[in-house]
Design an enzyme around this catalytic site. Structure first.
Site, PDB file in Angstrom:
ATOM      1  N   ASP A  50     -16.548  -0.125  -0.436  1.00  0.00           N
ATOM      2  CA  ASP A  50     -15.236  -0.527  -0.945  1.00  0.00           C
ATOM      3  C   ASP A  50     -14.277  -0.849   0.203  1.00  0.00           C
ATOM      4  O   ASP A  50     -13.183  -1.351  -0.033  1.00  0.00           O
ATOM      5  CB  ASP A  50     -14.636   0.564  -1.840  1.00  0.00           C
ATOM      6  CG  ASP A  50     -14.651   1.926  -1.181  1.00  0.00           C
ATOM      7  OD1 ASP A  50     -15.751   2.403  -0.837  1.00  0.00           O
ATOM      8  OD2 ASP A  50     -13.577   2.516  -0.982  1.00  0.00           O
ATOM      9  N   ASN A  51     -14.692  -0.558   1.426  1.00  0.00           N
ATOM     10  CA  ASN A  51     -13.847  -0.864   2.581  1.00  0.00           C
ATOM     11  C   ASN A  51     -14.421  -2.000   3.416  1.00  0.00           C
ATOM     12  O   ASN A  51     -14.120  -2.129   4.597  1.00  0.00           O
ATOM     13  CB  ASN A  51     -13.670   0.386   3.450  1.00  0.00           C
ATOM     14  CG  ASN A  51     -12.833   1.447   2.755  1.00  0.00           C
ATOM     15  OD1 ASN A  51     -12.043   1.135   1.858  1.00  0.00           O
ATOM     16  ND2 ASN A  51     -12.993   2.695   3.158  1.00  0.00           N
ATOM     17  N   LYS A  65       0.863  -1.186   0.000  1.00  0.00           N
ATOM     18  CA  LYS A  65       0.000   0.000   0.000  1.00  0.00           C
ATOM     19  C   LYS A  65       0.898   1.235   0.000  1.00  0.00           C
ATOM     20  O   LYS A  65       1.674   1.443   0.933  1.00  0.00           O
ATOM     21  CB  LYS A  65      -0.906  -0.004   1.231  1.00  0.00           C
ATOM     22  CG  LYS A  65      -1.903   1.153   1.248  1.00  0.00           C
ATOM     23  CD  LYS A  65      -2.990   0.905   2.270  1.00  0.00           C
ATOM     24  CE  LYS A  65      -3.932   2.097   2.405  1.00  0.00           C
ATOM     25  NZ  LYS A  65      -4.964   1.837   3.422  1.00  0.00           N
ATOM     26  N   ARG A  82     -13.560  -6.970  -2.027  1.00  0.00           N
ATOM     27  CA  ARG A  82     -14.474  -6.164  -1.198  1.00  0.00           C
ATOM     28  C   ARG A  82     -15.887  -6.260  -1.749  1.00  0.00           C
ATOM     29  O   ARG A  82     -16.079  -6.706  -2.877  1.00  0.00           O
ATOM     30  CB  ARG A  82     -14.057  -4.681  -1.277  1.00  0.00           C
ATOM     31  CG  ARG A  82     -12.646  -4.422  -0.863  1.00  0.00           C
ATOM     32  CD  ARG A  82     -11.851  -3.701  -1.969  1.00  0.00           C
ATOM     33  NE  ARG A  82     -10.412  -3.735  -1.658  1.00  0.00           N
ATOM     34  CZ  ARG A  82      -9.849  -2.961  -0.760  1.00  0.00           C
ATOM     35  NH1 ARG A  82     -10.563  -2.046  -0.150  1.00  0.00           N
ATOM     36  NH2 ARG A  82      -8.578  -3.076  -0.476  1.00  0.00           N
TER      37      ARG A  82
HETATM   38  P1  AMP Z   1      -9.903   4.948   0.981  1.00  0.00           P
HETATM   39  O1  AMP Z   1     -10.745   6.082   1.449  1.00  0.00           O
HETATM   40  O2  AMP Z   1      -8.499   4.968   1.523  1.00  0.00           O
HETATM   41  O3  AMP Z   1     -10.549   3.633   1.163  1.00  0.00           O
HETATM   42  O4  AMP Z   1      -9.702   5.173  -0.587  1.00  0.00           O
HETATM   43  C1  AMP Z   1     -10.756   5.321  -1.492  1.00  0.00           C
HETATM   44  C2  AMP Z   1     -10.216   5.215  -2.875  1.00  0.00           C
HETATM   45  O5  AMP Z   1      -9.256   6.254  -3.109  1.00  0.00           O
HETATM   46  C3  AMP Z   1      -9.508   3.917  -3.199  1.00  0.00           C
HETATM   47  O6  AMP Z   1      -9.786   3.612  -4.540  1.00  0.00           O
HETATM   48  C4  AMP Z   1      -8.062   4.265  -3.013  1.00  0.00           C
HETATM   49  O7  AMP Z   1      -7.197   3.430  -3.735  1.00  0.00           O
HETATM   50  C5  AMP Z   1      -8.019   5.695  -3.519  1.00  0.00           C
HETATM   51  N1  AMP Z   1      -6.906   6.471  -2.944  1.00  0.00           N
HETATM   52  C6  AMP Z   1      -6.807   6.955  -1.682  1.00  0.00           C
HETATM   53  N2  AMP Z   1      -5.640   7.605  -1.524  1.00  0.00           N
HETATM   54  C7  AMP Z   1      -4.973   7.542  -2.695  1.00  0.00           C
HETATM   55  C8  AMP Z   1      -3.718   8.018  -3.174  1.00  0.00           C
HETATM   56  N3  AMP Z   1      -2.882   8.708  -2.410  1.00  0.00           N
HETATM   57  N4  AMP Z   1      -3.387   7.735  -4.454  1.00  0.00           N
HETATM   58  C9  AMP Z   1      -4.210   7.042  -5.249  1.00  0.00           C
HETATM   59  N5  AMP Z   1      -5.403   6.585  -4.870  1.00  0.00           N
HETATM   60  C10 AMP Z   1      -5.786   6.813  -3.619  1.00  0.00           C
HETATM   61 MG    MG Z   2     -10.258   1.796   0.821  1.00  0.00          MG
END
Ligand code: AMP
Ligand code: MG
Length: 506
Positions: free
Chosen positions: A265-266, A118, A195
């Site tokens: 998605d989580n 990650k 997921r």
């Molecule tokens: P999360 O809120 O961390 O579950 O992320 C939601 C979405 O945003 C997922 O598709 C992640 O892969 C994407 N995402 C979050 N942070 C980044 C980042 N720094 N670069 C690329 N994608 C991101």
């Molecule tokens: Mg996520």
């Protein structure tokens, strides 16, 4: 050495050619990617228990491999495509925007584990973001994943934390003042990272064939005990995801864990905790607590979590509709979810009191009392085991659980009455403290504790991460009243950055 098996890549449709640039990816479960090399990888922390899954030992070479600078034979990195409902709304394609799977390892026990980085650089799913992760959020994910495991709660695992040596630009407070922060990569392990949103994306696009292919894949390899995929099996599969999720939520609630971003998605198809972002833990027992500063409507606060999980399961059920004939069995599973959650939650909560499950109002009355004055959930339950008798005052064992020095007289009276009823109910039971101590943790990775480790790490004292991991290995052990790991949140941390609430910036 690691035994890679590319089951996902060879079984499912994907973009096999590595292409740069963010884009919509249709009809594919994944896109092959390459990690983006970093300047100066340095291994900051290692989980021996997670390494045991892969049957590997710490070694200098891992920093380079587990940051993505060097691939091993058999690794075929890919980013998965998925979608999701975020804060109640369909968000379309999301996908692994900064995660990538290096490969699947089959260990000598024939267990299959996906090895994922990650923060290893952009993928087709990065949208406008950079594919990177900052040290602070990586420390948080590393420590909390392993803490959950040691607490006995299903979770993805964290193997390693590697500093990249590259800076990452983030607006930590979302106030228009971005700053450079150290970057890091966490290596996560899970049998699969599928997921709810992994299935939803294909349903949303009417890509029923891929939907079925992925569902069958998940059933065949991770729910094989349900028999071969097919109509009846899809109902059984959904029912089991509901059941596992119900038990997971009961586990979260018993320890006061607040995920913070329960978007679909989580939500792991395995019923494991996944994607540690702005999570938090109840310090005071406060039903409306959310650690996520972005969640102004409190959608994902502590007390909402069981309902939100059911809402998320309903979205998963809708995604499965193209594969089944009737909605009714899915609806029944959603109802059963709630019953299982409630039963499991009550079992845990009565066990926290050292008592068998009962209909007595004792439990509900306590939970109400805990909301009346700021009371630390963890310290209260842990120390309740020591209360054997009551006098005029709140027993001294419970004093450290209170955030205010002077407790109102009516509260003291009410708690005294409750304790009287409690002690009558437990009677003479020499085994009670030992039983209670097995289920009431003395240590959870409270935000203020993790933040102190992060502050040290950012000053270059990285040893603090493994020091805390060592403590987190023993969440139920006896700790002295002055043990620094067994203290309610101190006053200075009430509103200090990272110590209570956090933004999603990571
Ligand atoms: P999360 O809120 O961390 O579950 O992320 C939601 C979405 O945003 C997922 O598709 C992640 O892969 C994407 N995402 C979050 N942070 C980044 C980042 N720094 N670069 C690329 N994608 C991101
Ligand atoms: Mg996520």
């Amino acid at each position: 050495m690691l035994n890679f098996d590319d089951l996902w890549v060879r079984s499912l449709p994907g973009e096999v050619e590595v292409k740069a640039g963010s884009r919509q990816v249709y009809g594919q479960c994944y896109s092959r990617v390459q990690p983006t090399p970093v300047r100066a990888p340095k291994l900051l922390a290692w989980s021996a228990e997670a390494a045991e899954i892969l049957e590997i030992k710490p070694h200098d070479q891992w920093a380079e491999i587990l940051v993505g600078n060097r691939l091993l034979d058999g690794m075929q990195p890919y980013a998965a495509c998925y979608g999701g409902h975020q804060f109640g709304h369909w968000a379309g394609q999301l996908g692994d925007g900064r995660a990538l799977t290096l490969g699947e390892v089959v260990n000598s026990r024939r267990q299959r584990w996906e090895v994922q980085l990650k923060g290893a650089g952009p993928t087709p799913y990065s949208r406008r973001a950079d594919g990177r992760a900052v040290l602070r959020s990586s420390v948080r994910e590393f420590l909390c994943s392993e803490a959950m495991f040691h607490l006995g709660i299903p979770t993805t695992r964290a193997l390693a934390l590697v500093a990249t040596g590259d800076a990452v630009l983030r607006d930590m407070f979302y106030d228009g003042n971005p700053d450079h922060e150290p970057g890091a990569v966490v290596t996560r392990l899970s049998p699969t990272f599928v997921r709810f949103g992994s299935l939803e994306i294909f349903a949303s696009r009417g890509e029923t064939q891929v939907l079925q292919q992925l569902t069958d894949y998940v059933i065949s390899h991770y729910f094989a005990h349900l028999g071969p995929p097919g109509l009846d099996c899809y109902y059984a599969f959904f029912d089991e995801v509901c059941q596992r999720t119900a038990r997971l939520l009961a586990d979260w609630m018993r320890v006061g864990f607040v995920h913070g971003v329960m978007n679909t998605d989580n939500m792991s198809i395995l019923g494991s905790t996944i994607d540690y972002g702005p999570y938090g833990w109840l310090d005071p027992y406060e039903l409306q607590f959310t650690p996520n500063t972005t969640d102004r409507s409190l959608r994902y606060c502590y007390q909402q979590q069981p309902r939100v999980a059911q809402w998320n399961l309903a979205r998963l059920g809708e995604a499965l509709l193209p594969l089944v004939k009737e909605e009714k069995p899915l609806e029944e599973s959603l109802d059963r979810y709630l019953r299982t959650f409630e039963e499991s939650y009550r079992t845990h909560m009565w066990a926290k009191l050292g008592l068998p499950v009962s209909e007595d109002p004792l439990l509900g009355d306590l939970l109400h009392l805990l909301t009346q004055v700021e009371t630390d959930m963890t310290v209260f339950f842990r120390n309740l085991a020591q209360v054997q008798e009551i006098g005029e005052e709140i027993p001294s064992a419970l004093r450290p659980a209170y955030y205010q020095p002077d407790l109102p007289q009516p509260y003291q009276q009410a708690m005294g009455d409750w304790l009287g009823r409690y002690l009558t109910m437990v009677g003479h039971d020499a085994g009670r403290p030992r039983r209670m101590n097995c289920v009431n943790p003395s240590l959870i990775p409270r935000n203020y504790l993790v933040q102190q480790v992060i502050d040290r790490a950012q000053r270059g004292e990285v040893g603090g991460v493994e020091e805390m991991l060592e403590e987190l290995r023993h969440p139920y052990k006896d700790r002295e009243p002055d043990d620094p790991w067994f203290q309610k949140r101190p006053e200075w941390a009430r509103s200090a950055p990272g110590c209570s609430a956090l933004s999603c910036s990571s």
